[in-house]
Every structure is written in structure tokens, then in C-alpha cells.
Design a protein around this motif. Structure first.
Motif, PDB file in Angstrom:
ATOM      1  N   LEU A  17       8.504 -87.900  14.429  1.00  0.00           N
ATOM      2  CA  LEU A  17       9.672 -87.179  14.926  1.00  0.00           C
ATOM      3  C   LEU A  17      10.952 -87.816  14.395  1.00  0.00           C
ATOM      4  O   LEU A  17      11.893 -87.115  13.998  1.00  0.00           O
ATOM      5  N   LEU A  18      10.990 -89.147  14.339  1.00  0.00           N
ATOM      6  CA  LEU A  18      12.166 -89.832  13.802  1.00  0.00           C
ATOM      7  C   LEU A  18      12.382 -89.501  12.329  1.00  0.00           C
ATOM      8  O   LEU A  18      13.524 -89.337  11.883  1.00  0.00           O
ATOM      9  N   LEU A  52      26.174 -84.823  15.948  1.00  0.00           N
ATOM     10  CA  LEU A  52      25.814 -86.200  15.613  1.00  0.00           C
ATOM     11  C   LEU A  52      25.486 -86.992  16.871  1.00  0.00           C
ATOM     12  O   LEU A  52      24.514 -87.764  16.905  1.00  0.00           O
ATOM     13  N   ASN A  53      26.275 -86.799  17.919  1.00  0.00           N
ATOM     14  CA  ASN A  53      26.007 -87.520  19.164  1.00  0.00           C
ATOM     15  C   ASN A  53      24.672 -87.089  19.761  1.00  0.00           C
ATOM     16  O   ASN A  53      23.930 -87.932  20.296  1.00  0.00           O
ATOM     17  N   GLY A  54      24.331 -85.797  19.657  1.00  0.00           N
ATOM     18  CA  GLY A  54      23.037 -85.339  20.156  1.00  0.00           C
ATOM     19  C   GLY A  54      21.888 -86.012  19.432  1.00  0.00           C
ATOM     20  O   GLY A  54      20.887 -86.417  20.047  1.00  0.00           O
ATOM     21  N   ARG A  55      22.017 -86.155  18.106  1.00  0.00           N
ATOM     22  CA  ARG A  55      20.958 -86.825  17.338  1.00  0.00           C
ATOM     23  C   ARG A  55      20.902 -88.315  17.662  1.00  0.00           C
ATOM     24  O   ARG A  55      19.824 -88.911  17.732  1.00  0.00           O
ATOM     25  N   ALA A  91      13.427 -82.318  24.050  1.00  0.00           N
ATOM     26  CA  ALA A  91      14.818 -82.682  23.735  1.00  0.00           C
ATOM     27  C   ALA A  91      15.065 -82.588  22.228  1.00  0.00           C
ATOM     28  O   ALA A  91      16.150 -82.171  21.794  1.00  0.00           O
ATOM     29  N   PHE A  92      14.074 -82.957  21.425  1.00  0.00           N
ATOM     30  CA  PHE A  92      14.187 -82.853  19.968  1.00  0.00           C
ATOM     31  C   PHE A  92      14.404 -81.399  19.556  1.00  0.00           C
ATOM     32  O   PHE A  92      15.270 -81.079  18.727  1.00  0.00           O
ATOM     33  N   ASN A  93      13.634 -80.488  20.138  1.00  0.00           N
ATOM     34  CA  ASN A  93      13.790 -79.075  19.802  1.00  0.00           C
ATOM     35  C   ASN A  93      15.123 -78.520  20.291  1.00  0.00           C
ATOM     36  O   ASN A  93      15.694 -77.626  19.663  1.00  0.00           O
TER      37      ASN A  93
END
Length: 439
Positions: A17-18, A52-55, A91-93
Motif C-alpha cells: 500500500l505504501l 498532500l496532508n491526506g497522504r 482510508a487509503f481508498n
């Protein structure tokens, strides 16, 4: 200690995932648009840090999960390990969904010419959100194209996947309306939804209309109930008419010119008014804001295109009753006052100078003598002038398309040059005065 198959599997999944997260790149290094096609700096500076903050938060959560999995989580049941990983994957999706929402809008900026026109539409939308009084802090706006005849907006400060608040408004406009005065009507209607939300118009208008309904009887009671149910769309139409004049109503006619069964269909729970009534309300709003016989002409044109006697028999009485009630409703709408309006009438807040028919035609005549004046006025006023001229038959569809295409391009270029100048001024070193030499 031996690692269980489940632990090893989930560690690999988290690390994978990373790697996929690393492939999500900022727009400023991943898009090929020319400078004039770029979204306004306020929009990019709001969207890029937000994404960017979300990532960054997601990466931290994945790393914490891996740390837990290699430590105290190693001995936890596989079901608990999976439960925690699933939350991270959701959360990734959500992060990808947020990215994709803006990607669709920004990637179109790489299309030849279309990208520059979209930047021009950003300028039009930004201008259309402004009022003569500063009653709110306007959010950034980003336009993009989509198929179909209708437009839509995802308003700024509304919930995105994952629960975050959107840093900018995304306005979807129909590709089939590029380019004519109708694109302005659709776009500014959507801007009106954003403006109405910032002024809490629906939240204050609907209770007032329902109060009027409770005091009324018979057909009037039904009419007030209908206006209350449709007020979110009518408020956006009001915003568009206030900014564009008759070009807004003519553009609306272009949108809802559909098979007769659709134009007369009951709306049910749909917040959009019955299309036949919606055009009549738009014309009545225009007549109240900018009085002129042209609004009666537009209303008669619409009635000639869709005669009321061709409506289903069951609808004719209701539609006739609503039409009779329109003047009282429009008066109530424009007289509305609220704290967000600082006690002013809504009609006064939205009224714009220079939108009277005679003023728009005079400006168009002046442009015929001095075409450069076209590029010196605010975008919404330019669309209002050209929409009026088109409605009068002074401007052919071919001329209108060429003029608006050139206008959108000039706004985009001017916006990019203004940004470059501001950046250059901000980065220019401050001169240091040399000390005076001693005698």
C-alpha cells in the motif's frame, strides 16, 4: 519468534500500500498543461496541501500499523490484525477518491485549447461569486467538463470521502454547451448554489416559505409548499439572473428544451421545479430585478414552445395556479432578509449594476466601435452583454462562439500573467542602500 502466515501477509499488504501511495504525485509535477490553463493559484494552493496532508496522515497510520504488527500486534489474533488493516485500506481508498475528484478537473487542462478555456471559466465563476458587498470569504472554484446537458457542483466546505471538508468547489459544466452564452447560464447557476450556501439562503428562505404556507389556504397553500420544496434551485437561478440578465433565462431555456413529457412532468421529491414553471419563474425574477418588456416576450416565447394546453390534463390546473402565484412568490423571495444578508433585502444584495437591457445594448454598441473594450469589463458582465445581444438577434451564434472563445482565452492569459507578475514582485530582492562614505 516465528511470524505467522497472517502477520506476514498483512505486513506485505501494508508495505505494498505504501508503494502505491508513493506513486500519487502532486499535480504541479504530474500535469502537462500550459501555464494559461492552470487553475487559479488560490485553487491550487488550497487543493495541493489538502491532498498532500491526506497522504501524509495515511502514511503515518500505515507506518504505525507496521510498527504495531511487528511489536505487540504480532501475538494478536489474525482477525484483529485484519480488522485494523481493513480500516487503513478504507482510508487509503478515501485518499485516492479525494485525489481522483480533483484529477478529473485538472487533467482536462492538458487538452489543447479546452484547458485554456476552462481556466477562463474559472475566472468567470470567481467573478460571478463576488457581490457588491463582501458578505463572505469566497472559496476557490475549479471548472471541468462532462457529458450531458446539465451542470453540477460539489461545493467547497462540504464532506468528501473519508469525512474531510473540500478545500475548493468543483463545478462540472456540460461540454455540449461549449462555447455560447448558455455555458455562462449553467455555470453561474452552479456558482449560485455555492453563494446560497455561504449566505445560508435555503436555511432561512425555506422556513419563511413554510410559514407563509401555514397561513395560506387552498391553491395558495399548495403553491407555497411547492416553492419551499424547490427553493434551493430557485435561489441558484436567482443568482444567475442577477449576474447575467436575460442571457440566464435564455440559457435555461436551452437546458430544459426537452421532450414535452419532461417539461411538464411533476417534480415529486426532485428539488428542481417543473421545467415549464422554472422558466416562468426565471423570467419573473428578471422582470423584478431589471424591469423591461423583454421578460414578457421571453415568457411568451416559452409558452409558444410549450403551450400549457399541451400539458397533461391532470397538470394544467396546478401549473396555471402556480403561474398566477409567481408574482407574490418572487416579491417574497426578493424581500427576504436575514442575518447573513446583514438585514439587507436579498434582491438588493444580488442586484448588479449595468444589467438593464438598455445598458447592456449600449455597451454592445460601444464594443462595435471599440472592440478592445470587450476585454476590459468583468467576465460576468461580458457574458451578460453578449447574451443580451444574442437574444436581440444582433449577434449570430457563430460570432458569439468566436467572441466568447477569444474572451475566455484572454482571461486565462491575463490571469496567468498577473500571477507571474505577483510572483516576480514577491521574489524580487529588496535593494540595500550602500552606506555613505566618510569624508
Amino acid at each position: 519468534m516465528t511470524t505467522s502466515p497472517a502477520t506476514a501477509f498483512l505486513e506485505h499488504e501494508a508495505r505494498a500500500l505504501l508503494t502505491r501511495l508513493d506513486r500519487v504525485r502532486p499535480f504541479v509535477i504530474n500535469e502537462t498543461m500550459v501555464l494559461a490553463a492552470a487553475p487559479l493559484p488560490a485553487a491550487l494552493s488550497a487543493v495541493e496541501p489538502f491532498l498532500l496532508n491526506g497522504r501524509r496522515v495515511l502514511r503515518r497510520n500505515v507506518e504505525q500499523f507496521l510498527e504495531w504488527l511487528r511489536g505487540p500486534g504480532r501475538d494478536m489474533p489474525a482477525s484483529e490484525q485484519q480488522h485494523r488493516f481493513t480500516a487503513i485500506r478504507i482510508a487509503f481508498n478515501d485518499v485516492l477518491s479525494q485525489f481522483d475528484l480533483f484529477t478529473e478537473a485538472i487533467t482536462q487542462r492538458s487538452e489543447h485549447q479546452t484547458g485554456v478555456w476552462l481556466s477562463g471559466l474559472d475566472m468567470l465563476a470567481t467573478d460571478a461569486l463576488r457581490l457588491r458587498q463582501q458578505l463572505f470569504d469566497p472559496p476557490p472554484l475549479i471548472c471541468y467538463l462532462a457529458r450531458g446537458p446539465g451542470a453540477a457542483i460539489r461545493r467547497a466546505r462540504t464532506r468528501l470521502p473519508g469525512g474531510a471538508s473540500s478545500p475548493a468547489a468543483l463545478i462540472r459544466v456540460p461540454r455540449e454547451r461549449m462555447i455560447g452564452h448558455g455555458i455562462g447560464s449553467s455555470l453561474i447557476h452552479e456558482v449560485g448554489h455555492q453563494g446560497a450556501a455561504l449566505l445560508s439562503l435555503v436555511e432561512t428562505l425555506r422556513p419563511a416559505l413554510l410559514d407563509a404556507m401555514r397561513r395560506a389556504e387552498g391553491a395558495q397553500r399548495h403553491a407555497w409548499r411547492s416553492w419551499a420544496g424547490w427553493i434551493s434551485e430557485i435561489a441558484a437561478d436567482l443568482w444567475s439572473v442577477a449576474k447575467l440578465g436575460v442571457g440566464s433565462t435564455l440559457g435555461l431555456i436551452g437546458v430544459v428544451s426537452l421532450p414535452r413529457w419532461f417539461v411538464f412532468r411533476p417534480s415529486g421529491a426532485d428539488p428542481h421545479p417543473v421545467p415549464w414553471i422554472r422558466v416562468q419563474v426565471s423570467a419573473a425574477i428578471g422582470a423584478a430585478l431589471y424591469p423591461d418588456p423583454q421578460w414578457t416576450t421571453v415568457s411568451k416565447l416559452w409558452s409558444a414552445l410549450y403551450p400549457l394546453e399541451r400539458a397533461p390534463a391532470a397538470m394544467r390546473g396546478e401549473l396555471a395556479s402556480l403561474v398566477a402565484h409567481i408574482p407574490e412568490f418572487v416579491g417574497t423571495l426578493l424581500d427576504h432578509r436575514s442575518a447573513a444578508l446583514r438585514g439587507e433585502r436579498l434582491g438588493n444584495v444580488l442586484w448588479m449594476p449595468g444589467r438593464q437591457r438598455s445598458e447592456l445594448l449600449a455597451r454592445y454598441a460601444s464594443w462595435q466601435r471599440a472592440p478592445q473594450e470587450l476585454f476590459a469589463v468583468p467576465p460576468a458582465l461580458a457574458f451578460a452583454v453578449l447574451g443580451q445581444a444574442r437574444g436581440e438577434g444582433l449577434l449570430s451564434p457563430e460570432q458569439e462562439s468566436r467572441l466568447l472563445g477569444a474572451q475566455l482565452t484572454r482571461w486565462a492569459v491575463r490571469g496567468s500573467l498577473d500571477t507571474s507578475v505577483l510572483c516576480a514582485q514577491a521574489s524580487r530582492p529588496v535593494p540595500v542602500r550602500a552606506p555613505a562614505l566618510a569624508n
